[in-house]
Design a protein around this motif. Structure first.
Motif, PDB file in Angstrom:
ATOM      1  N   VAL A   7       3.697 -11.479   1.543  1.00 18.23           N
ATOM      2  CA  VAL A   7       4.806 -10.863   0.832  1.00 18.23           C
ATOM      3  C   VAL A   7       4.392 -10.506  -0.596  1.00 18.23           C
ATOM      4  O   VAL A   7       4.771  -9.469  -1.116  1.00 18.23           O
ATOM      5  CB  VAL A   7       6.034 -11.805   0.820  1.00 18.23           C
ATOM      6  CG1 VAL A   7       7.123 -11.291  -0.113  1.00 18.23           C
ATOM      7  CG2 VAL A   7       6.571 -11.982   2.233  1.00 18.23           C
ATOM      8  N   ALA A 112      11.358  -4.064  -2.612  1.00 15.35           N
ATOM      9  CA  ALA A 112      10.685  -4.570  -1.416  1.00 15.35           C
ATOM     10  C   ALA A 112      10.532  -3.485  -0.349  1.00 15.35           C
ATOM     11  O   ALA A 112      11.362  -2.589  -0.223  1.00 15.35           O
ATOM     12  CB  ALA A 112      11.445  -5.754  -0.834  1.00 15.35           C
ATOM     13  N   GLN A 116       9.751  -6.477   3.678  1.00 15.42           N
ATOM     14  CA  GLN A 116      10.003  -7.389   2.565  1.00 15.42           C
ATOM     15  C   GLN A 116       8.779  -7.715   1.715  1.00 15.42           C
ATOM     16  O   GLN A 116       8.741  -8.713   1.013  1.00 15.42           O
ATOM     17  CB  GLN A 116      10.674  -8.686   3.064  1.00 15.42           C
ATOM     18  CG  GLN A 116      11.998  -8.451   3.757  1.00 15.42           C
ATOM     19  CD  GLN A 116      12.945  -7.595   2.920  1.00 15.42           C
ATOM     20  OE1 GLN A 116      13.254  -7.926   1.789  1.00 15.42           O
ATOM     21  NE2 GLN A 116      13.391  -6.467   3.454  1.00 15.42           N
ATOM     22  N   CYS A 117       7.751  -6.886   1.768  1.00 12.11           N
ATOM     23  CA  CYS A 117       6.583  -7.055   0.903  1.00 12.11           C
ATOM     24  C   CYS A 117       6.931  -6.533  -0.486  1.00 12.11           C
ATOM     25  O   CYS A 117       7.487  -5.447  -0.627  1.00 12.11           O
ATOM     26  CB  CYS A 117       5.377  -6.308   1.460  1.00 12.11           C
ATOM     27  SG  CYS A 117       4.787  -6.978   3.018  1.00 12.11           S
TER      28      CYS A 117
END
Length: 182
Positions: A7, A112, A116-117
């Motif tokens: 992430v 993001a 969701q990185c």
């Protein structure tokens, strides 16, 4: 094939554990072996491709390929930026935001990617495992870097932009994140 993308970029604090356990060289901006105060959660930068690769191996992972990085950044719907089609200075740390330096990997959560990185656009570029062709007449072993940085214009932070650096480069604008195969 499936993979898990970290992430966040590897932070200075993460990299300090690697340096301590392996005796690897510390980044040149650490003063007397210490992370600059308040920068523990900033992406580690000024790390060569080989050092990033060694870190990834140490933690049982690897650097992402160019294609993996792009999928994690833009999803399957071809986003221009990780969050959508329009630039938004509140979602990324690039030249237009006026911050002028790295920020913690957890800042700007609205930016993001679909997976969701964080900071797939701006803050710090990311090394990839992908070899790049050297520019005509230039010698060197190049790798693709992705994502733009705090000092780059928003156009460099688009999910489709590829840049190249020699694998022995130490850029204050380039860090890395790791992936793990399923």
């Amino acid at each position: 094939p499936g993979f898990y993308m970290d992430v966040y970029h590897v932070t200075n604090a993460d990299y300090a554990k690697f340096v301590e356990e392996t005796g690897a060289a510390q980044p040149p901006y650490w003063v007397e072996g210490k992370i600059p105060e308040g920068q523990e959660e900033w992406p580690v930068v000024q790390v060569t491709w080989d050092e990033a690769e060694a870190y990834a191996a140490w933690c049982g992972k690897r650097l992402p390929t160019d294609v993996e990085w792009e999928k994690a950044a833009r999803g399957i719907d071809g986003r221009v930026y990780p969050w959508g089609a329009e630039f938004d200075p509140e979602r990324c740390n690039v030249e237009e935001t006026g911050i002028g330096h790295l920020v913690a990997v957890t800042e700007m959560p609205k930016g993001a990617s679909p997976y969701q990185c964080m900071h797939m656009a701006g803050n710090a570029r990311s090394w990839t495992a992908t070899v790049a062709q050297a520019p005509s007449g230039v010698l060197g072993d190049f790798r693709i870097v992705r994502g733009g940085s705090f000092g780059d214009p928003a156009s460099s932070a688009r999910t489709s932009v590829r840049e190249i650096m020699t694998r022995d480069s130490r850029s204050r604008r380039c860090g890395f994140r790791c992936v793990q195969d399923l």
